[in-house]
Scaffold this motif. Sequence first.
Motif, PDB file in Angstrom:
ATOM      1  N   SER A 284      27.099  31.048  32.699  1.00  0.00           N
ATOM      2  CA  SER A 284      26.194  31.695  31.745  1.00  0.00           C
ATOM      3  C   SER A 284      24.869  32.124  32.378  1.00  0.00           C
ATOM      4  CB  SER A 284      25.942  30.777  30.545  1.00  0.00           C
ATOM      5  OG  SER A 284      25.526  29.504  30.966  1.00  0.00           O
ATOM      6  N   ASN A 285      24.477  31.497  33.499  1.00  0.00           N
ATOM      7  CA  ASN A 285      23.238  31.918  34.170  1.00  0.00           C
ATOM      8  C   ASN A 285      23.496  33.002  35.214  1.00  0.00           C
ATOM      9  OD1 ASN A 285      24.566  30.308  36.029  1.00  0.00           O
ATOM     10  ND2 ASN A 285      22.730  29.224  36.708  1.00  0.00           N
ATOM     11  N   GLY A 286      24.730  33.523  35.255  1.00  0.00           N
ATOM     12  CA  GLY A 286      25.056  34.572  36.213  1.00  0.00           C
ATOM     13  C   GLY A 286      25.497  35.865  35.562  1.00  0.00           C
ATOM     14  N   ARG A 287      25.249  35.991  34.267  1.00  0.00           N
ATOM     15  CA  ARG A 287      25.718  37.187  33.554  1.00  0.00           C
ATOM     16  C   ARG A 287      25.029  38.464  34.027  1.00  0.00           C
ATOM     17  NH1 ARG A 287      25.176  33.904  27.888  1.00  0.00           N
ATOM     18  NH2 ARG A 287      27.247  32.918  27.885  1.00  0.00           N
ATOM     19  N   HIS A 288      23.847  38.323  34.616  1.00  0.00           N
ATOM     20  CA  HIS A 288      23.137  39.505  35.109  1.00  0.00           C
ATOM     21  C   HIS A 288      23.868  40.164  36.287  1.00  0.00           C
ATOM     22  CE1 HIS A 288      21.826  36.200  37.656  1.00  0.00           C
ATOM     23  NE2 HIS A 288      21.346  37.057  38.534  1.00  0.00           N
ATOM     24  N   LEU A 289      24.861  39.468  36.845  1.00  0.00           N
ATOM     25  CA  LEU A 289      25.630  40.011  37.964  1.00  0.00           C
ATOM     26  C   LEU A 289      26.875  40.778  37.514  1.00  0.00           C
ATOM     27  CD1 LEU A 289      25.595  36.911  40.366  1.00  0.00           C
ATOM     28  CD2 LEU A 289      24.012  38.846  40.366  1.00  0.00           C
ATOM     29  N   LEU A 290      27.154  40.773  36.218  1.00  0.00           N
ATOM     30  CA  LEU A 290      28.423  41.314  35.726  1.00  0.00           C
ATOM     31  C   LEU A 290      28.662  42.757  36.158  1.00  0.00           C
ATOM     32  CD1 LEU A 290      31.007  41.092  34.077  1.00  0.00           C
ATOM     33  CD2 LEU A 290      29.675  41.661  32.025  1.00  0.00           C
ATOM     34  N   LYS A 291      27.661  43.595  36.046  1.00  0.00           N
ATOM     35  CA  LYS A 291      27.853  45.002  36.384  1.00  0.00           C
ATOM     36  C   LYS A 291      28.254  45.167  37.843  1.00  0.00           C
ATOM     37  CE  LYS A 291      25.679  49.557  36.033  1.00  0.00           C
ATOM     38  NZ  LYS A 291      24.484  50.331  35.568  1.00  0.00           N
ATOM     39  N   LYS A 292      27.568  44.478  38.757  1.00  0.00           N
ATOM     40  CA  LYS A 292      27.875  44.589  40.178  1.00  0.00           C
ATOM     41  C   LYS A 292      29.210  43.934  40.509  1.00  0.00           C
ATOM     42  CE  LYS A 292      24.540  47.014  41.770  1.00  0.00           C
ATOM     43  NZ  LYS A 292      24.824  48.347  42.361  1.00  0.00           N
ATOM     44  N   VAL A 293      29.489  42.806  39.903  1.00  0.00           N
ATOM     45  CA  VAL A 293      30.760  42.123  40.134  1.00  0.00           C
ATOM     46  C   VAL A 293      31.923  43.007  39.701  1.00  0.00           C
ATOM     47  CG1 VAL A 293      32.220  40.241  39.247  1.00  0.00           C
ATOM     48  CG2 VAL A 293      29.938  39.735  40.115  1.00  0.00           C
ATOM     49  N   SER A 294      31.755  43.711  38.591  1.00  0.00           N
ATOM     50  CA  SER A 294      32.819  44.574  38.080  1.00  0.00           C
ATOM     51  C   SER A 294      33.065  45.791  38.955  1.00  0.00           C
ATOM     52  CB  SER A 294      32.474  45.029  36.652  1.00  0.00           C
ATOM     53  OG  SER A 294      32.387  43.921  35.778  1.00  0.00           O
ATOM     54  N   GLN A 295      32.154  46.069  39.885  1.00  0.00           N
ATOM     55  CA  GLN A 295      32.310  47.211  40.784  1.00  0.00           C
ATOM     56  C   GLN A 295      32.858  46.813  42.151  1.00  0.00           C
ATOM     57  OE1 GLN A 295      28.305  48.747  40.818  1.00  0.00           O
ATOM     58  NE2 GLN A 295      28.469  49.690  38.804  1.00  0.00           N
ATOM     59  N   ILE A 296      33.085  45.528  42.355  1.00  0.00           N
ATOM     60  CA  ILE A 296      33.574  45.041  43.647  1.00  0.00           C
ATOM     61  C   ILE A 296      34.990  45.563  43.912  1.00  0.00           C
ATOM     62  CG2 ILE A 296      34.394  42.939  44.813  1.00  0.00           C
ATOM     63  CD1 ILE A 296      31.946  41.514  43.726  1.00  0.00           C
ATOM     64  N   LYS A 297      35.229  46.008  45.128  1.00  0.00           N
ATOM     65  CA  LYS A 297      36.557  46.490  45.503  1.00  0.00           C
ATOM     66  C   LYS A 297      37.544  45.322  45.453  1.00  0.00           C
ATOM     67  CE  LYS A 297      34.756  50.010  48.665  1.00  0.00           C
ATOM     68  NZ  LYS A 297      34.642  50.440  50.090  1.00  0.00           N
ATOM     69  N   GLY A 298      38.628  45.517  44.720  1.00  0.00           N
ATOM     70  CA  GLY A 298      39.656  44.491  44.638  1.00  0.00           C
ATOM     71  C   GLY A 298      39.528  43.559  43.453  1.00  0.00           C
ATOM     72  N   ILE A 299      38.488  43.713  42.652  1.00  0.00           N
ATOM     73  CA  ILE A 299      38.302  42.816  41.500  1.00  0.00           C
ATOM     74  C   ILE A 299      39.369  43.116  40.447  1.00  0.00           C
ATOM     75  CG2 ILE A 299      36.632  44.339  40.371  1.00  0.00           C
ATOM     76  CD1 ILE A 299      36.488  40.497  40.375  1.00  0.00           C
ATOM     77  N   LYS A 300      39.990  42.066  39.930  1.00  0.00           N
ATOM     78  CA  LYS A 300      41.052  42.210  38.940  1.00  0.00           C
ATOM     79  C   LYS A 300      40.616  41.792  37.542  1.00  0.00           C
ATOM     80  CE  LYS A 300      44.138  43.555  41.920  1.00  0.00           C
ATOM     81  NZ  LYS A 300      44.664  44.941  41.886  1.00  0.00           N
ATOM     82  N   ALA A 301      39.756  40.790  37.450  1.00  0.00           N
ATOM     83  CA  ALA A 301      39.301  40.303  36.146  1.00  0.00           C
ATOM     84  C   ALA A 301      38.089  39.416  36.368  1.00  0.00           C
ATOM     85  CB  ALA A 301      40.403  39.512  35.446  1.00  0.00           C
ATOM     86  N   VAL A 302      37.310  39.232  35.305  1.00  0.00           N
ATOM     87  CA  VAL A 302      36.132  38.366  35.352  1.00  0.00           C
ATOM     88  C   VAL A 302      36.225  37.351  34.221  1.00  0.00           C
ATOM     89  CG1 VAL A 302      33.618  38.234  35.202  1.00  0.00           C
ATOM     90  CG2 VAL A 302      34.701  40.194  36.348  1.00  0.00           C
ATOM     91  N   ARG A 303      36.084  36.089  34.573  1.00  0.00           N
ATOM     92  CA  ARG A 303      36.024  35.005  33.589  1.00  0.00           C
ATOM     93  C   ARG A 303      34.566  34.675  33.335  1.00  0.00           C
ATOM     94  NH1 ARG A 303      35.952  31.557  29.703  1.00  0.00           N
ATOM     95  NH2 ARG A 303      36.886  29.500  29.927  1.00  0.00           N
TER      96      ARG A 303
END
Length: 377
Positions: A284-303
């Motif tokens: 919950s303290n890392g939600r500010h990273l969601l946009k960048k994490v979702s752009q990572i090459k190879g990312i399939k899903a985010v929990r």
Amino acid sequence: MVLSNKEALSISLPCNHLYFKKNLTETFQRLNELYNRQGLNKIYAQMNIPSQSLLNYRKSFPPGEINSPHTEDSIDFWFKYFNERLDIEDDSMPCCYLSEFDQGLYAGLVGGEIKYITFSYDGLISSMVKPFIDDIHSVSNLKINTDHWLFKEYVNKLKIFAEKAKGNFGISHFILIDSLNFLFELRGATQSYLDVIENPELVQVVIDFALKLNLLIQNTFFQEIGLFNGGTFSTHVQWIQGRVISESVDPFHLTSVDFFEKWGIEPVEKIFSFYDGGIIHLHSNGRHLLKKVSQIKGIKAVRLVDEPGNPPTISILSSLHPKRNSIPLVISVPYQTFISLLKKHQLYGNIFYMVDEVPDINTANNLMEKVRSYISE
């Protein structure tokens, strides 16, 4: 009916069947649809009912430091737990998590003293090491030793679980401890952040070493456990096509997005490239990273993980939804909240909902009928 370990193992099932999953074929189809981004306007769900076996397990392992968990005790727990869920026909997969290897294994293999700990919030056993490298310059001497007793124990447990689980349930991948996560294990959190500022070249040495170590551990996992119907079991995403790993970017939860871009993204994309991609969990303290994490090459899903002291993901989903770049999300939601949003037709699609506090199996299965027919706006 409560099925014993021996009784379950005596049942002859095709390799593409699991005793503890009645609607296996349908679940494969739905999970493939979700993670291939073909269910953008559909919802998916796991129904979590009260579990006596989990309550008993938590009583046996109260919060705090414990001895290394006994393999047979762990196996017995998972059989009992999946028995309780035998008649639930949701989108979940019965897969166990070897949580005792989820952190301490990595640094334990290079000299750290591994400690096993039970956490109060989920009752599962984790591991870690106390920071043990005082001089950052000594990281250049780190070596991988496959003759280490801990690596042999790791391989042995994988073999045992693979044998016991066959035809009954799956074995989940577990998180990587690479990049700054590995430095945390060696040096501690505060000192690691200072190291990035004061000794960036040596931090890069650690990152490069951690890549090799994590590849060894993950490759060993896939070698011993293999794939099921061409995919990987996961407690985060249930099952996903290919050899998919579970990455952790926890150290960057306390940093800026710019810092994550500079130090975090490249190591993730690099190790993802050795496999068929990966998943990432954000606390919950890392939600500010969601946009960048979702752009990572190879990312399939985010929990997206919820913790006390922060608003639940479901309560702020409208602000997070635009940041995910159509990446499937996995989130938790209380039963009452879920059915309320379902009735109001306010559930976002392309999301796997872990519905907690579902009263019983009948309620779960009736609710799943509505889940399967739901189309988001």
